[in-house]
Design an enzyme around this catalytic site. Structure first.
Site, short mmCIF file in Angstrom:
data_model
loop_
_atom_site.label_atom_id
_atom_site.label_comp_id
_atom_site.label_asym_id
_atom_site.label_seq_id
_atom_site.Cartn_x
_atom_site.Cartn_y
_atom_site.Cartn_z
N CYS A 160 5.37 -6.12 1.65
CA CYS A 160 5.72 -4.69 1.57
C CYS A 160 5.08 -3.91 2.72
O CYS A 160 5.45 -4.09 3.87
CB CYS A 160 5.34 -4.14 0.19
SG CYS A 160 6.10 -2.55 -0.14
N TYR A 161 4.07 -3.09 2.45
CA TYR A 161 3.39 -2.37 3.54
C TYR A 161 2.87 -3.38 4.57
O TYR A 161 2.89 -3.12 5.78
CB TYR A 161 2.24 -1.53 2.98
CG TYR A 161 1.47 -0.77 4.05
CD1 TYR A 161 1.92 0.45 4.52
CD2 TYR A 161 0.28 -1.30 4.58
CE1 TYR A 161 1.22 1.14 5.51
CE2 TYR A 161 -0.42 -0.61 5.57
CZ TYR A 161 0.04 0.60 6.02
OH TYR A 161 -0.65 1.29 7.00
N ASP B 160 -17.66 -13.87 -21.44
CA ASP B 160 -18.20 -13.77 -20.08
C ASP B 160 -19.69 -14.11 -20.03
O ASP B 160 -20.12 -14.93 -19.24
CB ASP B 160 -18.01 -12.35 -19.51
CG ASP B 160 -16.56 -11.93 -19.52
OD1 ASP B 160 -15.70 -12.81 -19.69
OD2 ASP B 160 -16.29 -10.73 -19.37
N LYS C 22 -10.67 -13.10 -15.48
CA LYS C 22 -10.90 -13.45 -16.89
C LYS C 22 -10.28 -14.79 -17.29
O LYS C 22 -10.90 -15.59 -17.99
CB LYS C 22 -10.31 -12.34 -17.76
CG LYS C 22 -10.67 -12.44 -19.21
CD LYS C 22 -11.99 -11.76 -19.44
CE LYS C 22 -12.42 -11.79 -20.88
NZ LYS C 22 -13.65 -11.04 -21.06
N HIS D 50 8.07 -7.91 -3.61
CA HIS D 50 6.76 -8.34 -4.13
C HIS D 50 6.85 -9.69 -4.82
O HIS D 50 7.20 -9.76 -6.00
CB HIS D 50 6.22 -7.29 -5.11
CG HIS D 50 5.82 -6.03 -4.42
ND1 HIS D 50 4.55 -5.81 -3.94
CD2 HIS D 50 6.52 -4.92 -4.09
CE1 HIS D 50 4.48 -4.64 -3.36
NE2 HIS D 50 5.68 -4.06 -3.43
N GLY E 134 0.85 -1.19 0.00
CA GLY E 134 0.00 0.00 0.00
C GLY E 134 0.88 1.24 0.00
O GLY E 134 2.06 1.16 0.34
N GLU F 35 4.47 -11.41 -5.88
CA GLU F 35 3.39 -11.53 -6.88
C GLU F 35 3.78 -10.96 -8.23
O GLU F 35 3.11 -11.21 -9.24
CB GLU F 35 2.11 -10.85 -6.36
CG GLU F 35 2.12 -9.32 -6.29
CD GLU F 35 2.81 -8.74 -5.06
OE1 GLU F 35 3.58 -9.47 -4.41
OE2 GLU F 35 2.60 -7.55 -4.76
#
Ligand code: XMP
Length: 548
Positions: free
Chosen positions: A120-121, A265, A404, A207, A93, A209
């Site tokens: 991180c944060y 979708d 998605k 990070h 964040g 991710e």
């Protein structure tokens, strides 16, 4: 006029249908209302502190076939516990824990016995709330950084002593809370990773991710499978089972009506609902006049051939155009189109007796981007925030919690043909948000022709499945050109081709020059009223994919 439009005209003229005001209030549901899924599958809760990668964390967990939910950082502890998560991840964040009013979670979260990973944060907050020290050193670390591992670590097991990781921070933990051990450092960060094995608390300053952290997925897998002991059960087959069951529970013996757009979708949504309630589902496809070249016919044809669903075609072209007359504000366009959609569905629903449910193909990113408290609202997506306040149908949104790529995997598993599964996303408000300024029949036709050429050329270059979207935009300006010996004053067309994993971020495609050249020359030669073509080389952020 095409055959399907003629047929629709004969069926009825909905243009002047009076809109009956109804009183049943049905607001968009809160994400937290839809958490019945978690009881049946291992769940990881990701608490969002407003970081740009929060959603990506949730996706990466799902890529490991573990179900994840992104919740606001201040979700009450009792609600989190109710979800029975196998683990909790605190996102990054932009704030500093030292600033008053910085977002904080309930500190009791760390005493639940549920493994927690702070990123991180999230790491800084964990350190701060548990008695460690966080400082703003003035030295920020950004980008690829070398990580040095320090001793044994459950979280970092299997990694080399030195690994590349992705950093993006100003504050650093300078002293971990008692009970924690430092497990990795970098040149300028003394605590790049820490853990308290006993309390199952873990933190990383970098990070995992982000793809630039090369072993990031291994770290997440260590957390999910070694530490949280999750089972990887979130696969297309189980998504189909769980979702079908949830639809059956919600709709009961009722009847539903589904909005088909022609994209993957809504097709996937329709199939799931059909699987759950059979012929009590009717699908409605509305041509709002903002579709691409011959799209209405293609959609009707594909759906009749492959899906064998009960399909109602509504020609709403005049009706939408009339309401869009004189409207230039993008949010206003979206609101009007969204509202008109819902009105049409309500009318259709009244024609099929006893319909109580409206099925929509809303995805998780739409829900998140349309306004969790922490992500700034960028645009309202017409199928979420654009809904009118008052409507008389209850919403069924089976894909509301899916990304998605998960939808595509489910669609494939359900047997949808590649022409639908691989179709590029197209915004609900259609070409209206690709025409800057007023939407008129002339401008629509011009854009439609240019867009057709972009699509044809991308396909003939064999690049269609490699890019996320490829389309034309009509900026509402004109410029001077020369054709023959004549001065022209005509529209430019912008070509937009992007690559993306999830539309949250995107990069412009480095298309080969010959492909661009062919698109440009065909557009200028074949589309009357265009004398210039430009290529949009902006990425998201700071731009968005669509121009409006
Ligand atoms: P942006 O422009 O926000 O687009 O970067 C991200 C993705 O969403 C699609 N998009 C929409 N889809 N209703 C939709 O159903 C909308 O109002 C809308 N606006 C953008 C866009 O095509 C891209 O894939």
């Amino acid at each position: 006029m095409t055959d399907i439009h003629k047929a629709a005209e004969i069926k009825k003229d909905t243009e002047n249908t009076e809109i009956k005001k109804v009183t049943g209030m049905s607001k968009v549901k809160d994400i937290n209302e839809e958490i019945s899924i978690e009881r049946e599958t291992d769940t990881i809760v990701v608490l969002d502190f407003g970081g740009q990668y929060s959603q990506l964390i949730a996706r990466r967990v799902r890529e490991c076939q573990v179900y994840s939910l992104l919740l606001s950082y201040d979700t009450p502890l009792a609600e989190i516990v109710k979800l029975r998560p196998k683990g909790i991840i605190l996102s990054g964040g932009p704030a500093s824990v030292q600033v008053e009013g910085a977002p904080k979670c309930d500190p009791h979260l760390f005493g639940l016995g549920i493994p927690v990973l702070g990123i991180c944060y999230g790491l800084q907050l964990m350190a701060h709330l548990l008695g460690g020290k966080v400082t703003t050193s003035g030295i920020s670390e950004y980008g690829k950084t070398e990580l040095s591992l320090d001793g044994e670590s459950s979280l970092l097991q299997g990694l080399n002593a030195r690994e590349d990781c992705w950093m993006s921070h100003r504050d650093s933990v300078t002293s971990p809370p008692s009970g924690f051990r430092i497990t990795a450092r970098t040149l300028s960060t003394p605590v790049a990773a820490m853990e308290d094995e006993k309390r199952k608390l873990y933190g990383v300053q970098f990070h995992p991710e982000v793809r630039h952290t090369l072993r990031g997925m291994d770290i997440l897998k260590n957390f999910l499978f070694e530490i949280c002991k999750c089972l990887s059960s979130w696969d297309p087959a189980s998504i189909i089972e769980i979702t079908t069951e949830a639809i059956r529970r919600q709709v009961g013996a009722g009847r539903a009506i589904c909005a088909l757009s022609g994209g993957v979708d809504s097709a996937c949504t329709a199939l799931l609902v059909h699987r759950a309630i059979g012929d009590r589902l009717s699908c409605v496809f509305v041509d709002h006049g903002l579709l691409r070249y011959r799209e209405a016919e293609q959609v009707v044809d594909a759906f009749q051939r492959h899906l064998r669903l009960n399909l109602i075609f509504v020609d709403g072209r005049r009706r939408f155009l009339a309401r869009l007359q004189g409207v230039v504000d993008p949010e206003e366009k979206r609101r009007i189109i969204g509202e008109e959609f819902i009105r049409i569905f309500e009318e259709e629903a009244r024609n099929i007796r006893d319909v109580r449910f409206l099925v929509q193909g809303t995805l998780y990113p739409d829900v998140i981007e349309s306004g969790t408290r922490d992500a700034a609202r960028i645009k309202s997506h017409h199928n979420v925030a654009g809904l009118p306040e008052i409507m008389d149908l209850e919403l069924v949104e089976p894909l509301r919690l899916l990304f998605k790529d998960e939808v595509r995997a489910v669609a494939q598993k359900l047997g949808l043909p590649e022409e639908i599964v691989g179709r590029h996303p197209f915004p609900g408000p259609g070409l209206a948000v690709r025409i800057i300024g007023e939407v008129t029949p002339e401008r629509l036709e011009l854009l439609r022709q240019a867009d057709r050429i972009v699509e044809e050329e991308i396909k003939s270059a064999g690049l269609y499945s490699q890019v996320w979207q490829a389309f034309a935009v009509l900026p509402g300006i004109r410029s001077v050109g020369v054709m023959g010996d004549e001065r022209t004053y005509a529209y430019p067309i912008a070509i937009r081709v992007v690559e993306s994993e999830d539309a949250m971020t995107a990069d412009w495609s480095r298309l080969p020059y010959p492909v661009l050249e062919k698109m440009a020359s065909r557009i200028m030669n074949e589309v009357e009223g265009v004398n210039r073509v430009v290529y949009d080389i902006s990425s998201k952020p700071p731009s968005t994919i669509e121009w409006e």
